[in-house]
Scaffold this motif. Structure first.
Motif, PDB file in Angstrom:
ATOM      1  N   HIS A   1       0.818  -1.218   0.000  1.00 58.77           N
ATOM      2  CA  HIS A   1       0.000   0.000   0.000  1.00 58.77           C
ATOM      3  C   HIS A   1       0.851   1.267   0.000  1.00 58.77           C
ATOM      4  O   HIS A   1       0.425   2.314   0.486  1.00 58.77           O
ATOM      5  N   LEU A   2       2.040   1.202  -0.568  1.00 54.80           N
ATOM      6  CA  LEU A   2       2.942   2.357  -0.544  1.00 54.80           C
ATOM      7  C   LEU A   2       2.318   3.615  -1.139  1.00 54.80           C
ATOM      8  O   LEU A   2       2.568   4.726  -0.673  1.00 54.80           O
ATOM      9  N   ALA A   3       1.522   3.440  -2.162  1.00 53.19           N
ATOM     10  CA  ALA A   3       0.937   4.603  -2.834  1.00 53.19           C
ATOM     11  C   ALA A   3      -0.080   5.336  -1.971  1.00 53.19           C
ATOM     12  O   ALA A   3      -0.474   6.462  -2.290  1.00 53.19           O
ATOM     13  N   GLU A   4      -0.501   4.697  -0.856  1.00 52.39           N
ATOM     14  CA  GLU A   4      -1.523   5.308   0.003  1.00 52.39           C
ATOM     15  C   GLU A   4      -0.957   5.847   1.317  1.00 52.39           C
ATOM     16  O   GLU A   4      -1.660   6.538   2.058  1.00 52.39           O
ATOM     17  N   LEU A   5       0.298   5.540   1.617  1.00 58.58           N
ATOM     18  CA  LEU A   5       0.831   5.783   2.959  1.00 58.58           C
ATOM     19  C   LEU A   5       1.895   6.877   2.979  1.00 58.58           C
ATOM     20  O   LEU A   5       2.475   7.226   1.945  1.00 58.58           O
TER      21      LEU A   5
ATOM     22  N   SER B   1      13.877  13.654  10.509  1.00 61.82           N
ATOM     23  CA  SER B   1      13.222  14.866  11.005  1.00 61.82           C
ATOM     24  C   SER B   1      13.238  15.916   9.908  1.00 61.82           C
ATOM     25  O   SER B   1      13.930  15.768   8.895  1.00 61.82           O
ATOM     26  N   GLY B   2      12.461  16.983  10.136  1.00 53.88           N
ATOM     27  CA  GLY B   2      12.481  18.096   9.209  1.00 53.88           C
ATOM     28  C   GLY B   2      11.806  17.848   7.878  1.00 53.88           C
ATOM     29  O   GLY B   2      11.944  18.636   6.946  1.00 53.88           O
ATOM     30  N   GLY B   3      11.053  16.738   7.770  1.00 56.82           N
ATOM     31  CA  GLY B   3      10.394  16.450   6.505  1.00 56.82           C
ATOM     32  C   GLY B   3      11.290  15.744   5.500  1.00 56.82           C
ATOM     33  O   GLY B   3      10.875  15.470   4.374  1.00 56.82           O
ATOM     34  N   TYR B   4      12.531  15.426   5.905  1.00 50.33           N
ATOM     35  CA  TYR B   4      13.448  14.725   5.010  1.00 50.33           C
ATOM     36  C   TYR B   4      13.306  13.215   5.195  1.00 50.33           C
ATOM     37  O   TYR B   4      12.839  12.737   6.217  1.00 50.33           O
ATOM     38  N   GLY B   5      13.774  12.465   4.183  1.00 43.89           N
ATOM     39  CA  GLY B   5      13.806  11.012   4.284  1.00 43.89           C
ATOM     40  C   GLY B   5      12.444  10.376   4.405  1.00 43.89           C
ATOM     41  O   GLY B   5      12.301   9.339   5.046  1.00 43.89           O
ATOM     42  N   MET B   6      11.418  10.983   3.785  1.00 34.82           N
ATOM     43  CA  MET B   6      10.082  10.429   3.892  1.00 34.82           C
ATOM     44  C   MET B   6       9.435  10.332   2.519  1.00 34.82           C
ATOM     45  O   MET B   6       9.830  10.998   1.561  1.00 34.82           O
ATOM     46  N   LEU B   7       8.437   9.468   2.441  1.00 29.49           N
ATOM     47  CA  LEU B   7       7.663   9.287   1.217  1.00 29.49           C
ATOM     48  C   LEU B   7       6.208   9.611   1.510  1.00 29.49           C
ATOM     49  O   LEU B   7       5.623   9.066   2.451  1.00 29.49           O
ATOM     50  N   VAL B   8       5.627  10.518   0.754  1.00 28.73           N
ATOM     51  CA  VAL B   8       4.195  10.788   0.828  1.00 28.73           C
ATOM     52  C   VAL B   8       3.569  10.111  -0.390  1.00 28.73           C
ATOM     53  O   VAL B   8       3.564  10.659  -1.500  1.00 28.73           O
ATOM     54  N   GLY B   9       3.072   8.897  -0.176  1.00 29.81           N
ATOM     55  CA  GLY B   9       2.633   8.054  -1.270  1.00 29.81           C
ATOM     56  C   GLY B   9       1.735   8.715  -2.301  1.00 29.81           C
ATOM     57  O   GLY B   9       2.037   8.692  -3.500  1.00 29.81           O
ATOM     58  N   PRO B  10       0.606   9.334  -1.889  1.00 31.53           N
ATOM     59  CA  PRO B  10      -0.319   9.915  -2.867  1.00 31.53           C
ATOM     60  C   PRO B  10       0.280  11.073  -3.669  1.00 31.53           C
ATOM     61  O   PRO B  10      -0.248  11.426  -4.721  1.00 31.53           O
ATOM     62  N   LYS B  11       1.365  11.661  -3.177  1.00 33.60           N
ATOM     63  CA  LYS B  11       1.990  12.798  -3.861  1.00 33.60           C
ATOM     64  C   LYS B  11       3.255  12.388  -4.610  1.00 33.60           C
ATOM     65  O   LYS B  11       3.970  13.246  -5.137  1.00 33.60           O
ATOM     66  N   SER B  12       3.557  11.085  -4.647  1.00 35.52           N
ATOM     67  CA  SER B  12       4.823  10.616  -5.224  1.00 35.52           C
ATOM     68  C   SER B  12       4.608   9.963  -6.578  1.00 35.52           C
ATOM     69  O   SER B  12       3.538   9.443  -6.890  1.00 35.52           O
ATOM     70  N   THR B  13       5.669   9.972  -7.392  1.00 31.31           N
ATOM     71  CA  THR B  13       5.630   9.311  -8.695  1.00 31.31           C
ATOM     72  C   THR B  13       5.880   7.811  -8.509  1.00 31.31           C
ATOM     73  O   THR B  13       6.333   7.358  -7.455  1.00 31.31           O
ATOM     74  N   LYS B  14       5.615   7.057  -9.566  1.00 28.53           N
ATOM     75  CA  LYS B  14       5.863   5.618  -9.510  1.00 28.53           C
ATOM     76  C   LYS B  14       7.337   5.326  -9.271  1.00 28.53           C
ATOM     77  O   LYS B  14       7.693   4.404  -8.533  1.00 28.53           O
ATOM     78  N   ASP B  15       8.209   6.110  -9.892  1.00 29.78           N
ATOM     79  CA  ASP B  15       9.650   5.901  -9.709  1.00 29.78           C
ATOM     80  C   ASP B  15      10.055   6.165  -8.259  1.00 29.78           C
ATOM     81  O   ASP B  15      10.872   5.428  -7.683  1.00 29.78           O
ATOM     82  N   GLN B  16       9.520   7.236  -7.655  1.00 28.88           N
ATOM     83  CA  GLN B  16       9.835   7.544  -6.260  1.00 28.88           C
ATOM     84  C   GLN B  16       9.352   6.431  -5.329  1.00 28.88           C
ATOM     85  O   GLN B  16      10.044   6.045  -4.388  1.00 28.88           O
TER      86      GLN B  16
END
Length: 471
Positions: A358-362, A370-385
């Motif tokens: 469920h990566l695309a949803e999470l 911290s600081g918003g770095y090193g994270m994935l926002v699934g719904p806002k990310s491309t397939k490659d990301q």
């Protein structure tokens, strides 16, 4: 994604009671006037020197945190519940810290996997058996809250190490009072400007016992190149205490002393804004130039209080976060007043399997990020990301947690061409010493980009003044 709760208009109905005065005021304002006030606010911030450092090859340097002139408003009855929930949480966090550095009853009871503590880089074995004054490890805590509905506040994360941002809360309020005295006259807003006094009282209350005089307090900063240096100097000035760097401190005859124009002076309480690893090169990182050789032995002997205590960061580790409800119940005997966000620990095979499917949803975060770095926002990310992050998860699952993509509440914000809703969170600041002191409000961080859920200043977010209304 579910529609976001708008804090002024609810889910599309009438203006909510806390915002009525603001809505009436906005109804007679011209956009050009609001833009002019926004420009005036920027001038005030530049004069005060309130900047933060950005690290990175392309954008390194000092920047202003964008400030939005439209306040975020919280009703008195809403704040009462938040107060109760936050106090319950910070007391439990400190009880947890005392326990894991002493008898470790929560581990013996099987409420938390033992390896999650003992193999965690934030856990300091050197702190085992240390008894800080009043049993308090984390004296200054920032509790990050998000809102998803009328009475639905949740804790997104806890900050028990060296939380920052309180200087922006104070400067935001001063700027708003200067720019909009008429708007303040329409609302009965609880003050926050007594924070430096409350902080000083808290620091004094945790001084070592048996002192012959008032405790001497100093604030340790890594120096002018630290991203939060403005805050360090601001708080030291507001409290009337010395701002020191490592070169100003020395351990002599088993005491921490600072260099002054009148000679060496004993320091009783050190509010440090230096990370654990750099605090004492004789105990932690031997290459550190930011700490003081020998300070940890002085601390262990009870002859100086370090705020926050070394090792306090284990309580805000993201891998521990999902166990906080169990921690609260274990130490208080009660259910948490404030809920956690549902969290998947990727170190657990079943959770990892779900997250990978469920990566695309999470939203996926690094445990120590911290600081918003090193994270994935699934719904806002491309397939490659997403696929790149999938590989990271498979390679090192214990380094990540995942959470649902929340529909964060919105609040009216001055955008380029209009007043428009933008997503936000809230960081109240809590002080724990002889008592719990909680500032009414805190730092509201706002995602200035349309549709963005990332509120961190390092990622383009801004701040707002937070108004808690009086009864």
């Amino acid at each position: 994604m579910v529609a976001a709760f708008d804090e002024m208009n609810g889910f599309g109905g009438e203006v909510r009671a806390p915002y009525r005065a603001l809505a009436e005021w906005l109804g007679v304002q011209h956009l050009d006037t609001l833009r002019q006030k926004s420009a005036e606010a920027e001038v005030l911030f530049r004069r005060s020197g309130i900047t933060f450092a950005v690290y990175g090859a392309e954008e390194a340097g000092e920047r202003l945190i964008p400030f939005d002139i439209l306040p975020r408003i919280i009703a008195a009855e809403e704040w009462r519940r938040l107060e109760l929930g936050i106090e319950q949480r910070v007391r439990a966090l400190n009880a947890f810290l005392y326990d894991i550095y002493h008898r470790q009853e929560i581990l013996k009871a099987g409420k938390i996997p033992e390896e999650l503590i003992t193999q965690n880089s934030a856990f300091l074995p050197e702190m085992i058996g240390v008894d800080p004054p009043r049993g308090v490890y984390s004296h200054i805590i920032g509790v990050d809250l998000v809102r998803t509905g009328e009475n639905e506040f949740m804790v997104l994360e806890d900050n028990t190490r060296t939380p920052s941002g309180v200087s922006y809360m104070l400067e935001n309020r001063e700027t708003m009072m200067h720019l909009f005295p008429d708007l303040f006259s329409r609302n009965r807003v609880r003050p926050v400007e007594n924070y430096p006094d409350a902080l000083l009282k808290t620091l004094e209350s945790v001084a070592p016992g048996n002192l012959d005089a008032e405790p001497t307090i100093a604030l340790l900063t890594p120096g002018v190149y630290n991203s939060a240096y403005f805050e360090h100097s601001f708080l030291a000035d507001q409290m009337g205490v010395e701002l020191v760097e490592s070169s100003d401190l020395v351990v002599i005859d088993g005491l921490l002393r600072m260099k002054t124009t009148e000679g060496l002076k004993r320091v009783d309480v050190l509010y440090r804004r230096v990370d654990d690893d750099f605090l004492d090169p004789l105990v932690f990182d031997p290459t550190s130039l930011l700490g003081v050789p020998g300070i940890f032995d002085v601390y262990r002997s009870g002859r100086v209080t370090i705020v926050n205590a070394p090792g306090a960061g284990i309580a805000d580790d993201k891998a521990i976060y999902s166990y906080i409800p169990a921690i609260i119940e274990f130490y208080t005997g009660k259910q948490p007043i404030l809920a956690n966000v549902e969290t998947y620990n990727c170190r657990e095979p079943a959770s990892l399997k779900y997250v990978l499917e469920h990566l695309a949803e999470l939203v996926v975060k690094e445990v120590h990020g911290s600081g918003g770095y090193g994270m994935l926002v699934g719904p806002k990310s491309t397939k490659d990301q997403i696929e790149t992050f999938r590989a990271k998860l498979v390679a090192n699952p214990s380094n990540y947690i995942a959470q649902p993509t929340l529909s964060l509440s919105t609040c009216p914000t001055l955008a380029d061409s209009s007043v428009a809703p933008r997503h936000l969170d809230l960081r109240p600041f809590v002080l724990i010493g002889d008592q719990v002191r909680l500032m009414p409000g805190g730092l509201t961080r706002v995602a200035l980009k349309k549709g963005s859920l990332v509120v961190n200043s390092s990622q383009g977010g801004g701040t707002k003044d937070t108004w808690v209304l009086q009864e």
